[in-house]
Design a protein around this motif. Structure first.
Motif, PDB file in Angstrom:
ATOM      1  N   ASN A 153       0.790  -1.231   0.000  1.00 33.73           N
ATOM      2  CA  ASN A 153       0.000   0.000   0.000  1.00 33.73           C
ATOM      3  C   ASN A 153       0.823   1.283   0.000  1.00 33.73           C
ATOM      4  N   GLY A 178       0.200   4.167  -2.455  1.00 31.59           N
ATOM      5  CA  GLY A 178      -1.056   4.870  -2.229  1.00 31.59           C
ATOM      6  C   GLY A 178      -0.962   5.879  -1.104  1.00 31.59           C
ATOM      7  N   TYR A 179      -0.513   5.432   0.076  1.00 34.95           N
ATOM      8  CA  TYR A 179      -0.519   6.364   1.204  1.00 34.95           C
ATOM      9  C   TYR A 179       0.633   7.356   1.161  1.00 34.95           C
ATOM     10  N   LYS A 218     -10.666   0.143   1.484  1.00 32.69           N
ATOM     11  CA  LYS A 218      -9.302   0.298   1.995  1.00 32.69           C
ATOM     12  C   LYS A 218      -8.635   1.582   1.516  1.00 32.69           C
ATOM     13  N   ASP A 219      -9.226   2.250   0.515  1.00 33.78           N
ATOM     14  CA  ASP A 219      -8.669   3.525   0.087  1.00 33.78           C
ATOM     15  C   ASP A 219      -9.215   4.690   0.905  1.00 33.78           C
ATOM     16  N   GLU A 220     -10.190   4.416   1.788  1.00 30.40           N
ATOM     17  CA  GLU A 220     -10.767   5.460   2.636  1.00 30.40           C
ATOM     18  C   GLU A 220     -10.595   5.168   4.118  1.00 30.40           C
ATOM     19  N   TYR A 254      -8.087   3.560   6.797  1.00 29.48           N
ATOM     20  CA  TYR A 254      -6.709   3.122   6.921  1.00 29.48           C
ATOM     21  C   TYR A 254      -6.564   1.964   7.904  1.00 29.48           C
ATOM     22  N   PHE A 300      -6.013  -1.837   5.503  1.00 29.79           N
ATOM     23  CA  PHE A 300      -6.026  -1.863   4.044  1.00 29.79           C
ATOM     24  C   PHE A 300      -6.619  -3.159   3.483  1.00 29.79           C
TER      25      PHE A 300
END
Length: 362
Positions: free
Chosen positions: A141, A144-145, A270-272, A274, A307
């Motif tokens: 991940n 992304g983060y 998982k994109d909103e 954490y 995630f």
């Protein structure tokens, strides 16, 4: 007569990177009679990980959790008291500090150097030295983060050792992308891979960090970096993360309530979202991962979700009352992105976790 300073190792990494799992794996490798104490920092007000760490190794002398803020800003003064308490109460051979997912390691390194100078030469057993700062990278991940979190990038820059974690399920191409991205942030720092969330105990020994030395002239409060938490911290940090507290009354977590809750952790975005951490009192046979050997008697579990990945860990019955009290069947925290707190409070209060769930924005 002076006392040999106690080495301190600091673990940093973004939310869900696997810091706690890695730390627990180290506890299982400790030589006989080698005692460590853990100082753990977390947002929210629920002491979940203490119970998880304490039952995993007899060499663990003690755990102190610092809640409701971050070591690098709000809780700076409290770290001194916590380290003194660990030293005087447990006399450990090493102190392991697990920071919150939002911590800025340079500021913590400076604090530890300040404490080392303050305690230097004392015979009281309070002497410490910063041995190393270790940054844990979630390979699955990170790209992304790291795009949305300046703190995640800073953690990879200010460290003595980088551990690539959760890499086993990614392609070689994806791993190379993360490696290159991290290498752009920090070319010179040694980098290793974990093995199923574990590294050898020897890897953290004798690093002899220079971070606190080279950064002593840096500002004591890095107000310019975005910082996790809720709203603005007292020294001006802007939040990246907002924390929700979820509670389940005792009558819940059976039947429909369990079905709703377990359905949600399987589809949570998982994109909103954490991170989710829960303590739950329920029959083992009700778990989504239940096997034939799991009974129907209520037991206490810790749910770790990050995630999209999650696992349930059974904890001792002795720890359950301290975590849940007499009035709850479950309690936990949900960490979402900045500005999403109110929306998710409304969303999670709509019955999607079960009609009995009580959700508050921390």
């Amino acid at each position: 007569m002076t006392v040999e300073p106690t080495p301190v190792t600091v673990f940093t990494g973004f939310l869900g990177a696997g810091k706690t799992t890695l730390l627990i794996s180290l506890l299982k490798q400790l030589p006989k009679n080698y005692k460590v104490a853990i100082l753990k920092n977390e947002y929210g007000d629920i002491k979940i990980d203490s119970a998880l760490a304490a039952q995993n190794n007899g060499n663990l002398a003690g755990v102190t959790e610092m809640l409701n803020g971050c070591l690098c800003c709000v809780l700076t003064g409290q770290m001194r008291a916590a380290i003194i308490e660990l030293q005087e109460k447990y006399h450990p051979d090493r102190i392991l500090i697990e920071t919150s997912g939002s911590a800025f390691p340079a500021t913590i390194s400076i604090q530890l150097r300040d404490l080392a100078r303050e305690f230097s030469g004392q015979a009281s057993g309070q002497c410490i030295r910063l041995d190393g700062v270790i940054n844990v990278i979630d390979v699955e991940n990170f790209t992304g983060y790291a795009d949305t979190s300046k703190t995640a990038a800073l953690q990879a820059q200010y460290t003595d050792l980088i551990v690539f974690n959760k890499w086993e399920n990614v392609s070689e191409r994806q791993f190379d992308i993360v490696w290159d991205r991290v290498n752009d942030l920090n070319t010179d720092t040694p980098k290793i891979k974990s093995s199923n969330g574990s590294i050898s105990f020897e890897a953290i020994l004798g690093i002899d960090s220079k971070l606190g030395v080279t950064l002593l002239e840096a500002p004591r409060h890095q107000n310019s970096h975005d910082h996790a938490g809720h709203g603005h911290d007292s020294d001006g940090h802007v939040s990246e993360i907002e924390t929700l507290t979820v509670k389940f009354p005792k009558k819940d977590l059976d039947g429909k309530e369990l079905t709703s809750f377990f359905n949600y952790i399987g589809i949570a975005p998982k994109d909103e979202i954490y991170r989710m951490k829960f303590v739950l009192r329920l029959p083992g046979s009700a778990l989504p991962t239940a096997s034939k050997s799991d009974g129907s008697e209520p037991r206490t579990y810790i749910l770790n979700w990050a995630f999209g990945r999650y696992e349930f860990t059974l904890i001792s019955e002795e720890a359950a009352p301290a975590l849940l009290g007499d009035s709850l069947a479950g309690i936990g925290t949900v960490m979402v992105g900045r500005g999403d707190g109110r929306r998710f409070t409304k969303h999670l209060s709509s019955g999607i976790l079960g009609d009995g769930a009580k959700v508050e924005l921390y």
